[in-house]
Design a protein around this motif. Structure first.
Motif, PDB file in Angstrom:
ATOM      1  N   UNK A  17       0.831  -1.212   0.000  1.00  0.00           N
ATOM      2  CA  UNK A  17       0.000   0.000   0.000  1.00  0.00           C
ATOM      3  C   UNK A  17       0.864   1.260   0.000  1.00  0.00           C
ATOM      4  N   UNK A  18       0.270   2.343  -0.493  1.00  0.00           N
ATOM      5  CA  UNK A  18       1.041   3.574  -0.634  1.00  0.00           C
ATOM      6  C   UNK A  18       0.256   4.818  -0.279  1.00  0.00           C
ATOM      7  N   UNK A  19       0.961   5.948  -0.387  1.00  0.00           N
ATOM      8  CA  UNK A  19       0.432   7.256   0.038  1.00  0.00           C
ATOM      9  C   UNK A  19       0.042   7.226   1.515  1.00  0.00           C
ATOM     10  N   UNK A  20       0.835   6.512   2.306  1.00  0.00           N
ATOM     11  CA  UNK A  20       0.588   6.448   3.740  1.00  0.00           C
ATOM     12  C   UNK A  20       1.240   7.688   4.366  1.00  0.00           C
ATOM     13  N   UNK A  21       0.497   8.368   5.226  1.00  0.00           N
ATOM     14  CA  UNK A  21       1.055   9.549   5.893  1.00  0.00           C
ATOM     15  C   UNK A  21       2.123   9.090   6.895  1.00  0.00           C
ATOM     16  N   UNK A  22       3.180   9.877   7.050  1.00  0.00           N
ATOM     17  CA  UNK A  22       4.273   9.448   7.936  1.00  0.00           C
ATOM     18  C   UNK A  22       3.799   9.074   9.347  1.00  0.00           C
ATOM     19  N   UNK A  23       2.818   9.788   9.852  1.00  0.00           N
ATOM     20  CA  UNK A  23       2.377   9.490  11.224  1.00  0.00           C
ATOM     21  C   UNK A  23       1.326   8.377  11.284  1.00  0.00           C
ATOM     22  N   UNK A  24       1.096   7.696  10.157  1.00  0.00           N
ATOM     23  CA  UNK A  24       0.128   6.591  10.144  1.00  0.00           C
ATOM     24  C   UNK A  24       0.795   5.225   9.944  1.00  0.00           C
ATOM     25  N   UNK A  25       2.122   5.220   9.861  1.00  0.00           N
ATOM     26  CA  UNK A  25       2.805   3.956   9.533  1.00  0.00           C
ATOM     27  C   UNK A  25       2.657   2.924  10.654  1.00  0.00           C
ATOM     28  N   UNK A  26       2.789   3.354  11.886  1.00  0.00           N
ATOM     29  CA  UNK A  26       2.662   2.417  13.017  1.00  0.00           C
ATOM     30  C   UNK A  26       1.222   1.905  13.091  1.00  0.00           C
ATOM     31  N   UNK A  27       0.279   2.797  12.900  1.00  0.00           N
ATOM     32  CA  UNK A  27      -1.125   2.389  12.881  1.00  0.00           C
ATOM     33  C   UNK A  27      -1.363   1.338  11.796  1.00  0.00           C
ATOM     34  N   UNK A  28      -0.848   1.602  10.596  1.00  0.00           N
ATOM     35  CA  UNK A  28      -1.010   0.646   9.491  1.00  0.00           C
ATOM     36  C   UNK A  28      -0.422  -0.712   9.866  1.00  0.00           C
ATOM     37  N   UNK A  29       0.751  -0.692  10.494  1.00  0.00           N
ATOM     38  CA  UNK A  29       1.392  -1.968  10.856  1.00  0.00           C
ATOM     39  C   UNK A  29       0.493  -2.776  11.794  1.00  0.00           C
ATOM     40  N   UNK A  30      -0.189  -2.100  12.724  1.00  0.00           N
ATOM     41  CA  UNK A  30      -1.090  -2.840  13.629  1.00  0.00           C
ATOM     42  C   UNK A  30      -2.320  -3.359  12.876  1.00  0.00           C
ATOM     43  N   UNK A  31      -2.756  -2.611  11.883  1.00  0.00           N
ATOM     44  CA  UNK A  31      -3.883  -3.091  11.058  1.00  0.00           C
ATOM     45  C   UNK A  31      -3.464  -4.354  10.310  1.00  0.00           C
ATOM     46  N   UNK A  32      -2.219  -4.330   9.781  1.00  0.00           N
ATOM     47  CA  UNK A  32      -1.704  -5.509   9.072  1.00  0.00           C
ATOM     48  C   UNK A  32      -1.649  -6.723   9.997  1.00  0.00           C
ATOM     49  N   UNK A  33      -1.349  -6.513  11.272  1.00  0.00           N
ATOM     50  CA  UNK A  33      -1.090  -7.623  12.200  1.00  0.00           C
ATOM     51  C   UNK A  33      -2.328  -8.049  12.984  1.00  0.00           C
ATOM     52  N   UNK A  34      -3.479  -7.427  12.694  1.00  0.00           N
ATOM     53  CA  UNK A  34      -4.699  -7.785  13.430  1.00  0.00           C
ATOM     54  C   UNK A  34      -4.679  -7.255  14.846  1.00  0.00           C
ATOM     55  N   UNK A  35      -4.029  -6.135  15.046  1.00  0.00           N
ATOM     56  CA  UNK A  35      -3.911  -5.585  16.397  1.00  0.00           C
ATOM     57  C   UNK A  35      -4.585  -4.225  16.522  1.00  0.00           C
TER      58      UNK A  35
END
Ligand SMILES: C=C(OP(=O)(O)O)C(=O)O
Ligand SMILES: O=S([O-])[O-]
Length: 253
Positions: free
Chosen positions: A224-242
């Motif tokens: 996925x792309x166009x992720x805002x810099x301050x949303x990367x950690x959030x995205x990682x938790x979405x990927x991991x089911x957390x």
């Protein structure tokens, strides 16, 4: 990770072909880049300096050097290529890429009319010099490209030498892959995935609901792309089911 937890989907190690997070930097300061990398560098695969922000961004060389020393490839938004193209100055664009030591470049036609053969010729030429990402989709919300055409263009551009094709959504996530409300054009994405390998595509998905949708459809290792810099950690938790949105998605018991 900071502690053990079972039933977490496996993430591939960087450098990877699948599970890419492309972040959009639209004008971070040098200090903000350093802070961003401290928090999110290990989860970030690629950084795009959004559209033509690199034209006005201060300390560009220094910024590129910081990303380079963190081992994160950077490229200028496709709109910059289009700005040179529309002025008949693509040779100058190639010199700019050289001057700044760029190893990646994006070729797009989101704001200009460009014949697909011409675009593919640029992809062929530029891929001699750099790794090319090519973007499919218009930035004009009135321009609805039917699924068969997305598939045809993506296939042609990959064959011309693009490393990945990007599905357009802009910073807002309200064109191209998405309706103006931000809702995914589900039929479009599902049809594309019947013909184009998932690892060849980066889906621009700036909104949380869009990231959730792609993780549920493709899995933890969706690109996925166009992720805002301050949303990367959030995205990682979405990927991991957390995060609540995907909490049940990866649980097997
Ligand atoms: C993300 C954008 O452009 P580019 O793909 O050129 O970076 C945009 O215009 O919102
Ligand atoms: O192709 S769709 O679902 O708009």
């Amino acid at each position: 990770m900071n502690y053990n937890l079972s039933q977490i989907p496996e993430r591939f190690e960087k450098p990877r072909q699948k599970g890419l997070t492309m972040v959009m930097d639209k004008g971070l300061s040098l200090r903000q880049v350093e802070d961003f990398l401290e928090v999110a560098g290990s989860y970030t695969d690629l950084v795009k300096l959004g559209w033509a922000t690199s034209y006005v961004t201060p300390n560009l060389k220094e910024k590129l050097a910081i990303y380079k020393s963190a081992g994160i490839p950077v490229y200028f938004g496709g709109t910059l290529f289009e700005a040179f193209y529309i002025r008949g100055e693509v040779d100058e664009y190639r010199r700019v890429l050289d001057q700044y030591g760029m190893e990646y470049a994006e070729i797009s036609d989101g704001s200009v009319e460009m014949n697909s053969e011409v675009k593919c010729e640029y992809i062929r030429q530029l891929s001699q010099q750099v790794t090319v990402l090519s973007e499919v989709g218009s930035k004009d919300e009135a321009k609805i490209i039917p699924p068969y055409k997305w598939i045809k263009l993506m296939r042609m551009e990959l064959e011309a030498g693009a490393w990945k094709v990007i599905g357009e959504a802009r910073e807002g996530g309200n064109v191209g892959l998405f309706r103006s409300s931000g809702e995914v054009r589900q039929g479009l994405v599902e049809e594309i995935l019947t013909e184009i390998p998932e690892e060849s595509i980066i889906w621009e998905a700036p909104q949380k609901s869009q990231q959730v949708w792609f993780v549920k459809l493709v899995g933890a290792n969706v690109n996925v792309g166009n992720i805002a810099p301050n949303e990367v950690i959030s995205l990682e938790t979405i990927r991991l089911g957390l995060r609540g949105d995907t909490f049940d998605h990866f649980l097997t018991k």
